[in-house]
Design a protein around this motif. Sequence first.
Motif, short mmCIF file in Angstrom:
data_model
loop_
_atom_site.label_atom_id
_atom_site.label_comp_id
_atom_site.label_asym_id
_atom_site.label_seq_id
_atom_site.Cartn_x
_atom_site.Cartn_y
_atom_site.Cartn_z
N THR A 59 35.65 1.02 -34.67
CA THR A 59 34.36 0.36 -34.44
C THR A 59 34.58 -0.95 -33.72
OG1 THR A 59 33.42 1.34 -36.45
CG2 THR A 59 32.35 -0.63 -35.56
N LEU A 60 33.84 -1.12 -32.59
CA LEU A 60 33.83 -2.38 -31.86
C LEU A 60 32.48 -3.02 -32.09
CD1 LEU A 60 35.39 -1.23 -28.44
CD2 LEU A 60 36.57 -2.07 -30.47
N ALA A 61 32.47 -4.30 -32.50
CA ALA A 61 31.20 -4.95 -32.84
C ALA A 61 31.13 -6.31 -32.19
CB ALA A 61 31.07 -5.09 -34.35
N CYS A 62 29.91 -6.65 -31.74
CA CYS A 62 29.61 -7.97 -31.19
C CYS A 62 28.45 -8.55 -31.98
CB CYS A 62 29.28 -7.88 -29.70
SG CYS A 62 28.80 -9.47 -29.00
N ARG A 63 28.65 -9.68 -32.64
CA ARG A 63 27.62 -10.35 -33.42
C ARG A 63 27.19 -11.61 -32.68
NH1 ARG A 63 29.54 -12.41 -39.11
NH2 ARG A 63 30.64 -13.84 -37.72
N ILE A 64 25.87 -11.67 -32.39
CA ILE A 64 25.34 -12.81 -31.62
C ILE A 64 24.39 -13.57 -32.53
CG2 ILE A 64 24.10 -13.50 -29.55
CD1 ILE A 64 24.89 -10.80 -28.33
N ARG A 65 24.60 -14.89 -32.63
CA ARG A 65 23.78 -15.71 -33.53
C ARG A 65 23.44 -17.02 -32.82
NH1 ARG A 65 27.42 -15.90 -38.88
NH2 ARG A 65 28.95 -16.48 -37.28
N ARG A 66 22.30 -17.59 -33.27
CA ARG A 66 21.89 -18.88 -32.75
C ARG A 66 22.57 -19.96 -33.59
NH1 ARG A 66 17.28 -20.38 -29.91
NH2 ARG A 66 16.26 -18.39 -30.44
N ALA A 67 23.17 -20.94 -32.87
CA ALA A 67 23.86 -22.02 -33.58
C ALA A 67 23.64 -23.30 -32.80
CB ALA A 67 25.36 -21.72 -33.70
N ASP A 89 30.55 -13.42 -31.63
CA ASP A 89 31.84 -13.14 -32.27
C ASP A 89 32.11 -11.65 -32.15
OD1 ASP A 89 32.19 -15.81 -33.18
OD2 ASP A 89 30.71 -15.40 -34.76
N TYR A 90 33.38 -11.31 -32.16
CA TYR A 90 33.76 -9.92 -31.98
C TYR A 90 34.66 -9.49 -33.12
CZ TYR A 90 32.03 -10.25 -27.18
OH TYR A 90 31.24 -10.41 -26.08
N ALA A 91 34.60 -8.15 -33.37
CA ALA A 91 35.44 -7.59 -34.43
C ALA A 91 35.84 -6.18 -34.04
CB ALA A 91 34.71 -7.57 -35.76
N ILE A 92 37.02 -5.75 -34.49
CA ILE A 92 37.53 -4.38 -34.32
C ILE A 92 37.88 -3.87 -35.71
CG2 ILE A 92 39.29 -2.94 -33.27
CD1 ILE A 92 39.58 -5.00 -31.09
N TRP A 107 22.91 -7.53 -32.71
CA TRP A 107 24.16 -6.79 -32.92
C TRP A 107 24.32 -5.76 -31.81
CZ3 TRP A 107 27.94 -7.05 -36.74
CH2 TRP A 107 27.71 -7.97 -37.77
N ILE A 108 25.57 -5.59 -31.41
CA ILE A 108 25.96 -4.47 -30.54
C ILE A 108 27.18 -3.85 -31.20
CG2 ILE A 108 26.58 -3.74 -28.21
CD1 ILE A 108 25.51 -6.39 -27.18
N ARG A 109 27.04 -2.57 -31.53
CA ARG A 109 28.15 -1.89 -32.20
C ARG A 109 28.40 -0.58 -31.49
NH1 ARG A 109 29.41 1.90 -36.37
NH2 ARG A 109 27.28 2.69 -36.20
N ALA A 110 29.69 -0.24 -31.29
CA ALA A 110 30.05 1.04 -30.68
C ALA A 110 31.22 1.63 -31.44
CB ALA A 110 30.40 0.86 -29.22
N VAL A 111 31.21 2.95 -31.50
CA VAL A 111 32.33 3.70 -32.05
C VAL A 111 33.07 4.32 -30.87
CG1 VAL A 111 33.08 5.54 -33.57
CG2 VAL A 111 31.11 4.14 -34.21
N VAL A 112 34.36 4.04 -30.73
CA VAL A 112 35.15 4.54 -29.62
C VAL A 112 36.32 5.34 -30.14
CG1 VAL A 112 34.48 2.58 -28.16
CG2 VAL A 112 36.56 2.44 -29.54
N ALA A 113 36.89 6.15 -29.25
CA ALA A 113 38.01 7.03 -29.63
C ALA A 113 39.27 6.21 -29.76
CB ALA A 113 38.19 8.12 -28.58
N ASN A 114 40.12 6.59 -30.71
CA ASN A 114 41.40 5.91 -30.94
C ASN A 114 42.50 6.94 -31.11
OD1 ASN A 114 43.13 3.73 -31.37
ND2 ASN A 114 42.91 3.86 -33.59
N LYS A 115 42.45 7.97 -30.25
CA LYS A 115 43.43 9.05 -30.37
C LYS A 115 44.72 8.68 -29.65
CE LYS A 115 40.00 12.74 -30.84
NZ LYS A 115 39.53 14.01 -30.30
N PRO A 116 45.87 9.17 -30.12
CA PRO A 116 47.15 8.84 -29.47
C PRO A 116 47.17 9.36 -28.04
CG PRO A 116 47.50 9.76 -31.65
CD PRO A 116 46.06 9.98 -31.34
#
Length: 933
Positions: free
Chosen positions: A97-105, A112-115, A71-80
């Motif tokens: 939160t920005l996240a990157c999930r890495i799995r063996r398949a 995969d990525y998520a916001i 996993w790689i997760r970061a919290v970033v600013a989202n100010k106007p």
Amino acid sequence: MFHIKQLELVHWDYWRRFSLPLDAQIITIVGPNGSGKTTLLDALRTLFGLRCSGKRDFRRYVRRANRSFAWIRAVVANKPGSTGKRPFFPCLKDEVTLACRIRRAGGDWTRDYAIADGDVPIEVLEANENKVVEWVGYRDYQSRLAWGGLTPAIAKVLALEQGDTDKLCEYSPKALLELVFDVFGDKEVLDNYAAAREEQSNAEKELEALGLDLDRLRAQAEAKRLEADRFLEWKQLNDEATALAGEIVPRLEAAELLRDIEQARADIARGRLDFQKGDEELAGHKARTAEVEAEKAAAEAERKAARSRELAAEKAHLSAHDEVRDFEKLLAERSALRARLAREAGDGAVDLEAAYAKADARLLALQRQERAAIAAFEEKTNQLRATREHRGPPPDGEVSRFRKRLGDAGIAHQALSEIIEVTDPDWQGAVEAVLRPYRNVILLEREQDRHAAWALGEQERFRHFIVPELEAAPPAVDGSLAEVIRFADAVPRWLADLLNRIQRVEDADSARHLPRETEWITRDGYHRERRGARHLGKPTEFHFGELARSARLKQLDADMHSLDARLRELRPELDAAKEEADALRARLHGIEAAQLLAARAEAFEQAEAALPDAKARLTAAIADRAESKGDVDKIDQRLRGIDIELDRRKREISALARKAQELAENEAPRRREQARRIQRLRQLRRGMPADWREPQQTALLVDKYGDARGARADLERLRQRLSDGDWITDDTVLTLAGRLKADLQQRERDYAEREAYFATTRRLTSDARAAYIAKLRITIRQYGKNLRALGDLANVDVDCPVPMLENEDRALASAGLEVRFDFDRKGAVGLNDGEASGGQQVMKSLILLIALLMDEARPGGFVFIDEPFAHLDIANIDRVGTFLRATRAQYLITTPVTHNANVFAPAQLTLVTRKKKPGDDWAPPIGLIQRSV
């Protein structure tokens, strides 16, 4: 753009799991070589969808952990921002939160990525109850980050290799310009330009291929057309030969036999009558001949007596003439001597001789002038006579010779100038100027004569057009040059199109209202066409129409009046000069005139006294001679008439005798020949259709072929031609020629459409290139503005002039961005000219790098910089740190532990990495040092 506030890693490289606060402007990552500084930055790069440094990728790091996920997760600013919009809208919280999930398949690693809105832990993301987040793929995630400010261009800068961030100043001007445009430029503008250029290239290649194919098809169509023409010519000749052999020759032979039979029948009857008349005429001519011979004998005796009288009168006339001549000669000598005596008291002989030479030279000069003027007058007279008798243009030697050859060859033709009449004198000069190149164009009256005419033109090297294709002139377009011209006969279509295409205008200014593509001409001959406008030159000699002939007549008449006036002026001068020369010549020869007059005074007096009587005798002798000569002439004339009549009578008697003998001798053979004709006619008519005997149809054949002999000669000629020629005898060639012609027309239409399309692609490429250049100028100005602002913060003068950009591919390909820096007012230095120190090189690279990431619409953002303080002294380290603090971006800087402690001075947060100890499964967590506020 957003900045990073927190980072969490799970199973990344040799780190098991840890979380780091990154909410600071300048973050220093320090540690020995191999302790994980670049590994940490590659984790951020993977999270942000960037390329890892060097030849590494995310699979290398997750394989080292020897786990099935990471996993790689970061919290970033989202100010106007300044526009009021949040980077990750519709997320409305200040943190995302920005996240990157890495799995063996299936033996490979997938990510995969998520916001997620807010600070969401990894466990919540993994469970994903109530659909808290939506996992997306790599491409969709990159597009979402681009909306948040992490554009592909900025991503390219953030993904620069380790060590490249402090080497931007070593880029060439062209490479730097490409990098700047990648960052700041509008990707759509560049894509449009590239697509338009590619489309133009494809269209050009396609048009070239179509052109080659069209040329090949045109050659094939032309070859088949020629073969079809040969087949049609062969068929025509073969049909004509068949008709001649099977119908025309027998019909003409029968018609000739019938005509000969009728003529022979009449001749036989006429011969009998002629024989009877001949006998009667022969007797009458013999009687009259005897009478004429008696009349001739009497006339000859009378002539002999008249001739004797004529000889006596001639002798008396000669004697009187010699006497008068001698007396007049003596008196003329006396007059000459008297004139010489009167001039003996003149100047000396030398002066007299000089004056005579001068007068004689003047006389010769005036005589030459007179002869030249007379010759010119005669030439002008001949030209005037020829112009009055001949309508048309003035003769040209070359054209006259060629037209004579055409006439000798039986090729009917006429000159273009013979069928054109200009109806408006005011436009005669303009018409002559336009048609000047076509004065001597030859128009063939029969199109089938074209090959023979062209062969003669090739032999003579005739430089003017020979045109066989003629048609009636179309109606003139209103206001065109054709409206003032009347054609007497058919003309070439291209000439009528040319004259209808040219509009008449009063002057160039009055042509403003015409459409842009219109051709026009003024009365003075100023002509505008597709290539531009120019003056055609007003001809001094007109060729077309009756107006041109009238102008030539007027000019010739004026020339003749001028020559006549010159002759009238010369002749008095010539007479005076001749008189003066004669007088001077007489003075040279008259010095001894007094002695001669005294010696011959008695002879002169006798001659003067006897001259009147001698003249009277001469007059009488002339009258007697004339009278006697007239009598002899009358008798001679009568004798000639008698001889003529006598000779005629004898010839008539001889002719009548021969005729009677011929009639008697030819009577039997003529009858036998008549019987043979009748028998031959019956054989020919046996089985002949009735319509072949119609006189009208037969008359048409006679008009065409003359007689059976001519028809047989034509038949033999056609057979010889058919046997000697290389003919096409298969009628399928007509179908092939027609099909190829249709294919060629369709292909030409396709080619025209592709040409139009190619022109459109060129225009679109030019427009796209112009838009690309405009965007490039704006980009360079914006980058230059960023460079100057950063230079002010670093106390460095930065100059970034806009390069010369032209709307041309080669110029764009060679364009570059020249950036110059002035450190400490020591003079400007370029990007990589070798004059800057190591610290200055780092400063230049940082300014170039940070300027790429500055965006007024989205200030802030973050920058990865690997070891910017390498090889810097303490002063330069402080200077770089001061510069970094002065900017608003977030910096993640790596530095080895060997550097001076001053490298930590600007950092609010320092991350300390340590190597994994041998035998341990996981590396130690990253240490954290945070500067107290």
